[in-house]
Every structure is written in C-alpha cells, then in structure tokens.
Design a protein around this motif. Structure first.
Motif, PDB file in Angstrom:
ATOM      1  N   ILE B  66       0.952  -1.253  -0.004  1.00 49.86           N
ATOM      2  CA  ILE B  66       0.031  -0.026   0.042  1.00 49.86           C
ATOM      3  C   ILE B  66       0.966   1.460  -0.102  1.00 49.86           C
ATOM      4  O   ILE B  66       1.778   1.275   0.843  1.00 49.86           O
ATOM      5  N   GLU B  67       0.730   2.134  -0.896  1.00 49.63           N
ATOM      6  CA  GLU B  67       1.373   3.311  -1.008  1.00 49.63           C
ATOM      7  C   GLU B  67       1.093   4.311   0.223  1.00 49.63           C
ATOM      8  O   GLU B  67      -0.003   4.574   0.704  1.00 49.63           O
ATOM      9  N   GLU B  68       2.370   4.642   0.881  1.00 55.83           N
ATOM     10  CA  GLU B  68       2.015   5.731   1.866  1.00 55.83           C
ATOM     11  C   GLU B  68       2.773   6.827   1.745  1.00 55.83           C
ATOM     12  O   GLU B  68       3.759   7.024   1.092  1.00 55.83           O
ATOM     13  N   SER B  69       2.178   8.147   2.616  1.00 50.92           N
ATOM     14  CA  SER B  69       2.981   9.074   2.147  1.00 50.92           C
ATOM     15  C   SER B  69       4.427   9.390   3.169  1.00 50.92           C
ATOM     16  O   SER B  69       4.414   8.873   4.348  1.00 50.92           O
ATOM     17  N   ILE B  70       5.521   9.683   2.250  1.00 49.68           N
ATOM     18  CA  ILE B  70       6.615   9.875   2.918  1.00 49.68           C
ATOM     19  C   ILE B  70       6.769  11.344   3.865  1.00 49.68           C
ATOM     20  O   ILE B  70       7.304  11.068   5.211  1.00 49.68           O
ATOM     21  N   GLU B  71       6.345  12.246   3.312  1.00 50.94           N
ATOM     22  CA  GLU B  71       6.458  13.664   3.874  1.00 50.94           C
ATOM     23  C   GLU B  71       5.582  13.920   5.287  1.00 50.94           C
ATOM     24  O   GLU B  71       6.210  14.525   6.321  1.00 50.94           O
ATOM     25  N   LYS B  72       4.720  12.955   5.484  1.00 53.06           N
ATOM     26  CA  LYS B  72       3.915  12.895   6.799  1.00 53.06           C
ATOM     27  C   LYS B  72       4.692  12.190   7.815  1.00 53.06           C
ATOM     28  O   LYS B  72       4.358  12.467   9.003  1.00 53.06           O
ATOM     29  N   ASN B  73       5.674  11.298   7.458  1.00 52.76           N
ATOM     30  CA  ASN B  73       6.422  10.753   8.231  1.00 52.76           C
ATOM     31  C   ASN B  73       7.424  11.232   8.795  1.00 52.76           C
ATOM     32  O   ASN B  73       8.607  10.791   8.163  1.00 52.76           O
ATOM     33  N   LYS B  74       7.549  12.148   9.822  1.00 52.97           N
ATOM     34  CA  LYS B  74       8.964  12.844  10.060  1.00 52.97           C
ATOM     35  C   LYS B  74      10.014  11.766  10.411  1.00 52.97           C
ATOM     36  O   LYS B  74      11.140  12.074  10.183  1.00 52.97           O
TER      37      LYS B  74
END
Lengths: 396, 396
Positions: B66-74
């Motif tokens: 599943i694609e996840e956001s990188i930016e949101k994961n500090k």
C-alpha cells in the motif's frame, strides 16, 4: 446461670492509600501508613456476640455458623490474651469487678455478606471481635488503643474501629505501641461521599494477601521506593484532600494508589495478579467517564472487585454506565438510587468503545453504600447470636 | 534506464531488558539502556528494496503493498535526510562516485508476518530501511553507526542491526551520538537458545507505545526508580548471564524485567494495560513449570503476546503444556519440534490447576524460532520487490 455478654457490629473499610507489606509479621507492623474510608454497616458488617460464663468448659468459636478451632488461630489467641490481661488488671485494682478474665467464653460471629464474594471480611471481623471483647470486659480503652489490639488480628482491622476517614499510622517502635488507627475526619464531615461495590466474577483464586505482601517485600525492587518516597507524601495529600472535601484530588490519589499497589504486586516475583479483564474494563470505563473532569474514583483491593467512590450526585450516572457494560447483575438499591428513575441514559460524550459489553454476570452484584460510622453496640437480649445454652441460634 | 538498487532483510528483536521512556522524543533518546535477543529472519523479517533512479520524479514508499506518504512521516524523513547527507559527503570527496544523493528513490517494504498479529514490525522495518539505504549508498558505516540512524526511525530498531544479543546503550550526550546499539554476543555464542512466540487474541487495542511511554515518564512515581536504581544493575547482570550462558539467571532477569515494565505501565495515570487474562495465564503456567528450577522465561512487550525463551531441550515440553491450555492454535513448526513426536505429555508434577483451559483460539498462533543473525543483503535481481518500472511487483 450467670453470664456476661456483649453484642456488637463493626464495619468494612476500603483503603484509598493501600497497606501492602509488613515489617514485623507477628505483631503485624506495616511497612507504610495507610488510609481508608469506613463503609456503612447498614449494607456490610460483621456481628459478634461474646459470652463469658462459669458454665463453659472451654473457649469456643463459631464463624458464620461453623465451629472453628481457636488454638490453631494464633492471631485470635493473641487478641484474647491481650484483652483478658487488661481485664485482669481491672479486677486486680477493683475487688468489686466481676472476675471475667478467668471465665471461658463463647464467641459467635457472622457477616451479613457472603464471604465467597471476596469482600474483605477479616477487617470487620477482627474489629468486631476486639470491640466486643472490650465491651464485655469493660476495658477503659479508646478506639486508637483498641486498634493496637485489633491490628494484631488483621492489620486492616485496626481501621474499622473508627467511622469516617481513618489513617493507620505505621509507627516506629519495635513493640508496635505507636502503630495504630486515628480518625482523620468523621463520617459527618463528608456525608456526600458514596460508594458502589462491584462484585466481579473470577475463575481463579488469587494469592492470599498475607502471603502476597511478604513476597512483594522480599522480591519487588519498586516497593521500597513506594514505601519511602511515595506513600508519606501521598498520605499528607490525601488527608488534606479529605479535610478540604476536594473530591477530584481525593479521587486522583485514590486511583493512583490503587494502580501503584497493583503495580508492586506485578513487580513481585513471581508476579501477583488481583485484577482481571473485567477489573481492567472498569478502570477504562471510569477513566473515560473522568475525561473532562474527575467525577469518580476506582480502587481495587487484593481481588478483582472494584469499589467506586463518588459524590452522591454522580451515582445515578455511574450506575447507568456500569449497567450498560455489565448486564445481569444483582443490585442492592439500599440508598434509593433507582427511585423514580425509569431512564438509565449514558452521559453524552461518553465513548462506549472503551470496552466491549460483557456477558451476563461478569459483574455479579453491585452494592450501593456510603461512608458511615464505626462499631455499634447492640442489645444482646434482642440481637444476640447465642441462645440460652450459649450455643449459636443459627448453624450453617 | 540506469538505476541503483539494494534489497535487504532485517530481523525482529524481543527485549529482555525493556525500553520504556524517552528523554528526547525527536531524537528518540531513551531514559534507560535496554537489551534484546535478535530472532531468526527465517521465521520473521522485514524485507525492503530501495531503488534510486533519474527517471523517478518523487520519493515514494509502499508498505505491505500500500502506498504511504513519506512527507507525513517525520521519522522516515529524518532517516532519509541523514543517509543522503552521508552519501553526499562521499560524492564530494570522490568524483567517480555516482551522484545518488540527488536522485529520487522508490522504497518498497514488506513484512512476512501479519501486522495485525501485534508483533512489533517497526523495529525490523526501520532497521531494514536504514540498512538497505546504507547498502544503496555504499555508506562506510558499521552496524553501531547505522544504529544511530535507525534509532531515529524507531527506538528499538537500533537493536535489529545486529544478530544475537544486543544492548542499546542509552548514552549521555544531547545530540544522541552515543545512544547506539552494540553486540553483547553473536548468535553463535548461544545457539541453544530458542523462542516460542504466542500470538494472543485480544478484543481491545492497547495504547500505542509511543504515547504510552511518555505518559509513564510524565505520571509514574516508580519509573524514575526503575531508571536510576534498577536497570543499570540489571543490564550488567544480564550481560554477565549471557556471557556465561547461564539460562536460569537470564530467565529470572527477563521475567523480572517484563514484570517491572508492565508494573510501571500500571503505575501510569490513567494506567496502561498490555497484558490480558490470557497473558496472565501464560505467566502462571510458566511459573508453575519453573517451580523446581527455572526452565523457561516469559516476556511481554506492549501487547498481550508472549515470547517464551528456553533452551532447545525444553521446547517440546513447553509446547505440550501450551497446547494443553490453548487448543486450536496454528503452529509453525519450522524447527522440527513435532518431528517424530506423537505424544505431548505434560511434565510429571505439573499442577494443571494453575489456569483453566481456554477456549479455541485464545492463543491464535505459536511460532517457533531462535536467536539468529542480523540484517542480510539479498540479490535484487532475484529477490527485489520492484519491477522494471520501479513499482511494486505485488500490491495489496
């Protein structure tokens, strides 16, 4: 046939700063001070009749209608020995005093609540024994003096000699003469404080508190920190909260101390568990209820049962919440909680997802009670538990 | 289309001296040192492929298809930033080094175990991410250096960069440069040590460990005592027990530290519970099994699942006991436990009354594994998770 007799009742108490650990196991001297609320005898009490008679040939004891050995019970023997010695002093000083100290006695004691429910009966039982002996022997002792005797029967019994809010000061002396109960405030100080006792179903019998607490003393790395650094300050803060009738602070300290007592049980090796999944659900439910301001306090003794303290005005709401999660319980509505109350609505904003709804009977019984007075003297002729022959009127 | 790619796997680790509490939440610096055993990747691992390509227009991440956001994961951003900066230093010194630090990357990561099982996947996941980045960027860092980067993704991830027995030294410095993992002993030192992972059924999702530990730091009166007075000595004793392959001592310390970790959770306000009635039954069962000498150790992380460490020779017996109480579980017999074993007898002298027999599926799954090696490099051509277009071969 001449005899001397006294009949008394004594209350249960539920600690809000917990007693856990002895520094002397024979004198029952605790490792920390503790503080409790005395609950009403209208709902829960031990009742004891003691008769002294020249016709009796031996000391005998009946507990809940079953005869028990006195000699095998060292703690009971200690309470008898101490009170008889005090009576003998009176008789030595006053020739007119009846010679009771040399007479054999029959003791008959009953609880008005099932022992199987796991409600601590040793506190009310030993408080009642010692109080009744003091009345029979007409001992010139105040409740604090008597608490020193009762403590040697069962530690927490010393707190049941007073009504209201009671501290057991741990004391320092080796002979235990300063390890005794004192009243922090009478029940009339805070008449608004009530309690719901939730009797929780449990498959597994827990470790006895006598064994459990000494295993904690021996093996827990955290207990010493609790004793030295946490409880002394907490006692002071609790006493202040009671004096100020500051329920949120009283409740917070009560919950924190219950949590910490169970934490040191868990830090024991092997660990001791008293709470089960139902107990923990009650904690989650009360924590959710408190999310916008503290309105209730849970506390758990050495078993899965919860006692919930709250001001009277919150009780209806708390009972509605408990009824949602725990269907099929028996309810003793002695304080008129359900009177004219046809709707049991959950508070708005209450997130019911904090716990699943349990199956019928997970909580077996809920008792509604309140802070109330200390031991009471009854008229033996009307309420005594022994018949003309000095045997129990009721046997099990 | 030129690209650079690396594919690696990294193991799960289960602590025997627990990490609970941060002194710096953004650098993830712990309040105490901890120690874990790395479990075999043959049973449990995270696997990650990272590709850098001039054709990619943005950094992208797929977790379990599943694609996840990188930016949101500090935390993920921090790991990427640090490793790219190190790569940029290499490129600055060596003109022949490919300019990878400026390329966009695609990250594809999978666990070979269900996340829903509640097995900590963040440790293996972040260890694998950072290890794979180090291979992609050809960073000249040893495992301890890398552990400092992985720690900033997920604290316990730093311990998954080594096989065998691994200490996370808490360090003292404010920048965290001395808060890193070191190997206490390799897996080959104690090949006899095995583990059974019991996946326990639970109705209630517990507090996340990230939130939970800081609530403990803030509210537990006992945590500071654990940090200052208990853990430092326990770390030393645990390292000695491992060096001496002293299983009884290793086991005792492991159980005591698990108990104490859950004790400080319970001393948190409001209290945090991770173990349930099934977890506690497992503790009682192992305590009974150990009554004549320590033969197994339980430990529980931030969830109800038990991990039982024991020497290989005891595993058959332990499995027989668990099977008695927990019928209907799936069993992964990867180490041949049941081979030629038709009888599953309980040990003589075992008191089965310590716990009721649970209903089908109370323990859902039992995995048999052992102490084993650290991260492994795989051949991307054969085992890579990305296809020719740089997208996941498998989507959920």
């Amino acid at each position: 046939m001449t005899f001397f007799e006294a009949t008394c009742t004594a209350p249960v108490n539920i600690a809000v700063v917990k007693y856990w650990g002895k520094r002397d196991t024979s004198l029952i001297l605790p490792t920390n001070s503790s503080l409790s609320v005395t609950l009403s005898q209208d709902q829960l009490h031990s009742k004891t009749t003691i008769r002294a008679s020249a016709d009796f040939t031996s000391d005998r004891l009946w507990l809940n209608g079953i005869e028990e050995s006195i000699e095998k019970n060292k703690r009971l023997v200690a309470c008898l020995r101490e009170t008889r010695a005090l009576r003998a002093q009176i008789e030595a000083k006053d020739e007119s005093a009846p010679k009771l100290s040399g007479l054999k006695i029959h003791i008959c004691s009953e609880n008005n609540f099932p022992t199987a429910a796991g409600l601590a009966s040793s506190a009310s039982g030993y408080a009642c024994l010692v109080y009744t002996l003091s009345k029979l022997f007409e001992l010139p002792l105040n409740a604090s003096d008597l608490s020193i005797v009762a403590r040697q029967g069962s530690g927490s019994a010393c707190r049941s000699l007073f009504g209201g809010f009671v501290a057991w000061e741990m004391g320092e002396k080796e002979d235990g003469s300063d390890s005794r109960a004192v009243q922090v405030a009478p029940e009339t100080h805070w008449p608004d404080l009530q309690a719901l006792i939730c009797v929780v179903s449990d498959e597994k019998k827990g470790t006895s508190s006598t064994e459990g607490m000494q295993l904690t003393v021996k093996t827990s790395a955290l207990l010493q920190h609790r004793i030295k650094n946490v409880v002394p300050k907490r006692m002071e803060e609790m006493i202040a909260a009671i004096h100020n009738k500051d329920f949120p602070r009283f409740a917070e300290l009560t919950m924190q101390d219950s949590n910490q007592f169970h934490a040191v049980c868990l830090d024991t090796y092997p660990p001791i568990f008293y709470m089960n999944d139902i107990s923990r659900a009650i904690i989650r439910i009360i924590s959710e209820y408190n999310k916008d301001g503290i309105k209730a306090a849970y506390t758990f003794d050495a078993g899965p049962n919860a006692v919930i303290y709250a001001p009277q005005q919150n009780m209806r709401e708390i009972y509605a919440i408990l009824s949602h999660y725990f269907p099929g319980h028996a309810f003793e509505d002695s304080l008129g909680l359900k009177k004219n109350d046809t709707v049991h609505a959950l508070p708005q904003n209450f997130d019911t997802r904090v716990s699943p709804v349990f199956s019928q009977g997970a909580v077996k019984q809920i008792l509604h009670t309140k802070a109330d007075d200390g031991p009471r003297v009854l008229d033996s002729a009307q309420y005594g538990l022994l018949n003309a022959e000095g045997l129990p009127k009721r046997l099990a």
